[in-house]
Design a protein around this motif. Structure first.
Motif, PDB file in Angstrom:
ATOM      1  N   GLY A 284      -2.000  -2.191   9.918  1.00  0.00           N
ATOM      2  CA  GLY A 284      -1.529  -3.473  10.435  1.00  0.00           C
ATOM      3  C   GLY A 284      -0.279  -3.946   9.726  1.00  0.00           C
ATOM      4  O   GLY A 284       0.651  -4.478  10.349  1.00  0.00           O
ATOM      5  N   ALA A 285      -0.229  -3.769   8.380  1.00  0.00           N
ATOM      6  CA  ALA A 285       0.960  -4.165   7.633  1.00  0.00           C
ATOM      7  C   ALA A 285       2.180  -3.367   8.082  1.00  0.00           C
ATOM      8  O   ALA A 285       3.284  -3.913   8.230  1.00  0.00           O
ATOM      9  N   GLN A 286       1.979  -2.094   8.337  1.00  0.00           N
ATOM     10  CA  GLN A 286       3.093  -1.261   8.785  1.00  0.00           C
ATOM     11  C   GLN A 286       3.579  -1.685  10.176  1.00  0.00           C
ATOM     12  O   GLN A 286       4.798  -1.790  10.411  1.00  0.00           O
ATOM     13  N   GLU A 287       2.665  -1.935  11.087  1.00  0.00           N
ATOM     14  CA  GLU A 287       3.066  -2.285  12.457  1.00  0.00           C
ATOM     15  C   GLU A 287       3.774  -3.641  12.498  1.00  0.00           C
ATOM     16  O   GLU A 287       4.741  -3.815  13.247  1.00  0.00           O
TER      17      GLU A 287
ATOM     18  N   ALA B   7       2.548  -1.853   0.718  1.00  0.00           N
ATOM     19  CA  ALA B   7       3.328  -3.079   0.518  1.00  0.00           C
ATOM     20  C   ALA B   7       4.601  -2.792  -0.279  1.00  0.00           C
ATOM     21  O   ALA B   7       5.683  -3.306   0.032  1.00  0.00           O
ATOM     22  N   GLU B   8       4.488  -1.964  -1.317  1.00  0.00           N
ATOM     23  CA  GLU B   8       5.678  -1.616  -2.088  1.00  0.00           C
ATOM     24  C   GLU B   8       6.666  -0.806  -1.260  1.00  0.00           C
ATOM     25  O   GLU B   8       7.882  -1.010  -1.344  1.00  0.00           O
ATOM     26  N   ARG B   9       6.143   0.107  -0.445  1.00  0.00           N
ATOM     27  CA  ARG B   9       7.029   0.917   0.384  1.00  0.00           C
ATOM     28  C   ARG B   9       7.757   0.060   1.419  1.00  0.00           C
ATOM     29  O   ARG B   9       8.953   0.240   1.684  1.00  0.00           O
ATOM     30  N   ILE B  10       7.043  -0.893   1.987  1.00  0.00           N
ATOM     31  CA  ILE B  10       7.664  -1.793   2.960  1.00  0.00           C
ATOM     32  C   ILE B  10       8.749  -2.635   2.295  1.00  0.00           C
ATOM     33  O   ILE B  10       9.827  -2.856   2.865  1.00  0.00           O
ATOM     34  N   ALA B  11       8.467  -3.097   1.073  1.00  0.00           N
ATOM     35  CA  ALA B  11       9.480  -3.885   0.371  1.00  0.00           C
ATOM     36  C   ALA B  11      10.737  -3.060   0.111  1.00  0.00           C
ATOM     37  O   ALA B  11      11.864  -3.562   0.219  1.00  0.00           O
ATOM     38  N   THR B  12      10.556  -1.779  -0.200  1.00  0.00           N
ATOM     39  CA  THR B  12      11.713  -0.910  -0.420  1.00  0.00           C
ATOM     40  C   THR B  12      12.492  -0.695   0.875  1.00  0.00           C
ATOM     41  O   THR B  12      13.730  -0.774   0.892  1.00  0.00           O
ATOM     42  N   LEU B  13      11.769  -0.432   1.961  1.00  0.00           N
ATOM     43  CA  LEU B  13      12.444  -0.230   3.240  1.00  0.00           C
ATOM     44  C   LEU B  13      13.111  -1.515   3.721  1.00  0.00           C
ATOM     45  O   LEU B  13      14.182  -1.472   4.335  1.00  0.00           O
ATOM     46  N   ARG B  14      12.478  -2.640   3.457  1.00  0.00           N
ATOM     47  CA  ARG B  14      13.046  -3.910   3.920  1.00  0.00           C
ATOM     48  C   ARG B  14      14.392  -4.181   3.236  1.00  0.00           C
ATOM     49  O   ARG B  14      15.283  -4.817   3.812  1.00  0.00           O
TER      50      ARG B  14
END
Length: 361
Positions: free
Chosen positions: A276-279, A345-352
């Motif tokens: 869900g966090a990824q989507e 969450a950390e990976r999303i923050a990096t991609l963001r």
């Protein structure tokens, strides 16, 4: 004189006393007993040396304690927690020795591991994804070693494929002290001696002192204090967990790891929260090209996670057939999926940081 025979010399210059037969026998017996005593003391000393000092520096591992005991050259012993083989995995027991020391080892799954999990790579080079960590001590048993780990939370549990895992700082200390040829013994029983661990600090016992009646006084009551108003404390509301999103592949998936996640509700919930966090992150990306690139990165990250966890938790075809093995695999997978939430969450923050989001310039 009784018991002494005098014999004159050829020229009669003196008298030489000589013991009789009875005295000779007594002296011989005393000498023989002294020799026996000296021999017995030497034998006891040799036996003690063999018992206490013949081994020198050595390593002992207790499966009951789940600890490694390192005996140094000075006779001192240090102990470290280890992870041992998971339920259903044979663990070697007995005597062996260190055959090889490897710094920054490359992990190569065995033929059996690759047969059970064809998704495993042929080799994993040194780095953060290497399950051997930075140091490995190969033992005399095939494919068995004392090594580090990239999963420190597994230490102290039954989680390995038969090897003995150690924390990164612990394996470095053992690796430095160990030498090729050092004896290693693996025992099923406890080696700690059964002494219970004492708490860090013991409460101080107070001994009551009798006070004479003439000295005893009534306790004085403190003067009343004005009430001080206590301001209300603001309590922050709990941060809600990301809403789970079900895996649409569960209806047709056959891979053992994905099948276990889909079939166990608690595992599906943890996996659904990461999904869900990824989507939600992908839905907030305005640029289609950036969205596709981020989606590809997340898919690759999930694939690497599956490969590593399938080997780490020993999830393969037939795992669900053994209740004990299945329970251990599910416990291992629960810990891994729980950690994956923070990793996502950390990976999303990096991609963001490098992605153009909706509503941003």
């Amino acid at each position: 004189m009784h018991g002494i025979t005098t014999i004159r010399g050829d020229r009669g210059r003196g008298v030489i006393p000589r013991p009789t037969t009875a005295v000779t026998a007594v002296l011989a017996r005393c000498l023989f007993r002294a020799l026996l005593a000296i021999t017995g003391m030497a034998g006891a000393g040799a036996a003690l040396a063999m018992e206490t000092g013949s081994g020198g520096p050595s390593i002992a591992i207790s499966l009951a304690d789940r600890r490694l005991y390192l005996t140094d050259t000075d006779g001192g012993t240090r102990s470290f927690p280890v992870a041992i083989g998971r339920p259903g995995v044979p663990i070697p027991v007995g005597d062996s020795s260190i055959q090889r020391k490897r710094r920054d080892p490359t992990w190569r799954p065995t033929a059996n591991q690759r047969r059970d999990n064809p998704a495993l790579p042929r080799a994993v080079p040194p780095g953060p994804n290497n399950p051997l960590g930075k140091f490995a001590l190969d033992l005399g048993w095939p494919a068995i070693a004392i090594h580090g780990t990239n999963d420190p939370e597994s230490i102290g549990t039954r989680a390995s494929g038969g090897c003995f895992r150690m924390l990164p700082e612990d394996i470095e200390a053992v690796f430095t002290a160990a030498e090729v040829g050092m004896p290693v013994r693996v025992a099923r029983d406890s080696l700690s001696g059964g002494a219970p661990e004492r708490p860090a600090s013991q409460p101080v016992k107070t001994v009551p002192v009798a006070v004479p009646a003439a000295v005893k006084t009534a306790p004085s009551s403190p003067p009343p204090q004005p009430a001080v108003p206590v301001p209300p404390v603001a309590i922050a509301p709990p941060v809600p967990s990301p809403a789970p999103v079900a895996d649409p592949r569960c209806a047709t998936v056959t891979a053992p790891l994905r099948r276990m996640i889909c079939d166990v509700p608690a595992l599906a919930l943890l996996d659904g929260r990461a999904r869900g966090a990824q989507e939600r992150f992908l839905a907030g990306i305005d640029d289609p090209a950036a969205r596709a690139a981020a989606a590809y990165e997340l898919i690759q990250e999930e694939r690497r996670f599956h490969e590593r966890i399938a080997a780490l938790c020993w999830i393969r075809s037939g795992t669900e057939g053994d209740p004990a093995v299945a329970a251990a695999a599910q416990s291992c997978l629960t810990t891994a999926l729980d950690r994956r939430l923070s990793d996502v969450a950390e990976r999303i923050a990096t991609l963001r940081g490098g992605t153009r989001m909706a509503g941003r310039p």
